[in-house]
Design a protein around this motif. Structure first.
Motif, PDB file in Angstrom:
ATOM      1  N   ASP A 229       0.822  -1.216   0.000  1.00  0.00           N
ATOM      2  CA  ASP A 229       0.000   0.000   0.000  1.00  0.00           C
ATOM      3  C   ASP A 229       0.856   1.267   0.000  1.00  0.00           C
ATOM      4  N   VAL A 230       2.146   1.143   0.269  1.00  0.00           N
ATOM      5  CA  VAL A 230       3.030   2.304   0.356  1.00  0.00           C
ATOM      6  C   VAL A 230       3.212   2.937  -1.018  1.00  0.00           C
ATOM      7  N   ARG A 231       3.148   4.251  -1.059  1.00  0.00           N
ATOM      8  CA  ARG A 231       3.442   4.984  -2.288  1.00  0.00           C
ATOM      9  C   ARG A 231       4.904   5.390  -2.269  1.00  0.00           C
ATOM     10  N   HIS A 232       5.651   4.979  -3.284  1.00  0.00           N
ATOM     11  CA  HIS A 232       7.078   5.292  -3.374  1.00  0.00           C
ATOM     12  C   HIS A 232       7.326   6.190  -4.574  1.00  0.00           C
ATOM     13  N   VAL A 233       7.957   7.333  -4.326  1.00  0.00           N
ATOM     14  CA  VAL A 233       8.314   8.255  -5.401  1.00  0.00           C
ATOM     15  C   VAL A 233       9.826   8.450  -5.388  1.00  0.00           C
ATOM     16  N   GLN A 234      10.460   8.146  -6.507  1.00  0.00           N
ATOM     17  CA  GLN A 234      11.895   8.374  -6.644  1.00  0.00           C
ATOM     18  C   GLN A 234      12.097   9.640  -7.464  1.00  0.00           C
ATOM     19  N   VAL A 235      12.839  10.590  -6.900  1.00  0.00           N
ATOM     20  CA  VAL A 235      13.038  11.878  -7.558  1.00  0.00           C
ATOM     21  C   VAL A 235      14.268  11.798  -8.462  1.00  0.00           C
TER      22      VAL A 235
END
Length: 205
Positions: free
Chosen positions: A175-181
């Motif tokens: 369920d975790v939202r992961h955003v890589q910049v």
């Protein structure tokens, strides 16, 4: 109400009591639930807090934070870097140059204080070492799995959290939202401040 966790440089320990310390800081201003929005140094504290006090953390945003457990070598690497600083610095600009220039170096330099001898850190490296040791001591997979709050994980493309660890974090909590910049390093909040602010504000809204 939004709470920003204490950083490891302001805490005497980051162990089993860290979440209690952090919650105490937060609840001093409010007894309501809130969003844990840590700086990178406080991500581990926020993780432990969310696991230990689920009723008090409505949302959790981790910026360049993993579950820890990198081993004593990781602590030694960080502390050796600090102890290698040529203290005192003659000027703040000397400090920025020694630290490699750029936004991260400027932020570190802003944490110095002027003394008769020159510019020195406001923090105690021995305290920092004591704070980091428990973080690197063992991975907190059990606590990670206990977190019930919606979670946003922000990392830099060139950050420090290993890809395998990030994969496992997502596997255990899909369920975790992961955003890589893109293009950002460990100091993603300095490398891409507007993007990080946009992500956190959108998540906390």
């Amino acid at each position: 109400r939004t709470w920003e966790t204490i950083s490891s440089t302001n805490s005497t320990s980051i162990g089993s009591s860290a979440s209690v310390d952090a919650t105490g800081t937060w609840t001093a201003g409010s007894s309501s639930t809130g969003s844990a929005r840590p700086r990178p140094a406080g991500a581990h504290t926020a993780l432990l807090t969310a696991a230990a006090h689920p009723a008090r953390v409505a949302r959790l945003a981790l910026i360049e934070g993993g579950v820890g457990g990198e081993g004593p070598e990781a602590t030694a690497d960080v502390i050796d870097w600090f102890r290698a600083w040529p203290i005192p610095f003659v000027t703040v600009d000397d400090a920025v140059a020694h630290l490699g220039g750029g936004p991260a170096a400027r932020v570190w330099a802003e944490g110095l204080e002027e003394t008769d001898a020159g510019w020195v850190p406001r923090f105690d490296v021995d305290v920092l070492e004591a704070a980091l040791r428990p973080v690197h001591e063992r991975p907190r997979w059990e606590e990670w799995g206990q977190i019930a709050a919606p979670t946003l994980l922000i990392t830099g493309e060139n950050g420090y959290v290993p890809a395998g660890e990030l994969d496992e974090m997502r596997r255990r909590r899909p369920d975790v939202r992961h955003v890589q910049v893109p293009g950002a390093g460990h100091d993603v909040h300095l490398d891409a401040p507007e993007r990080v602010a946009e992500l956190v504000r959108g998540f906390a809204a």
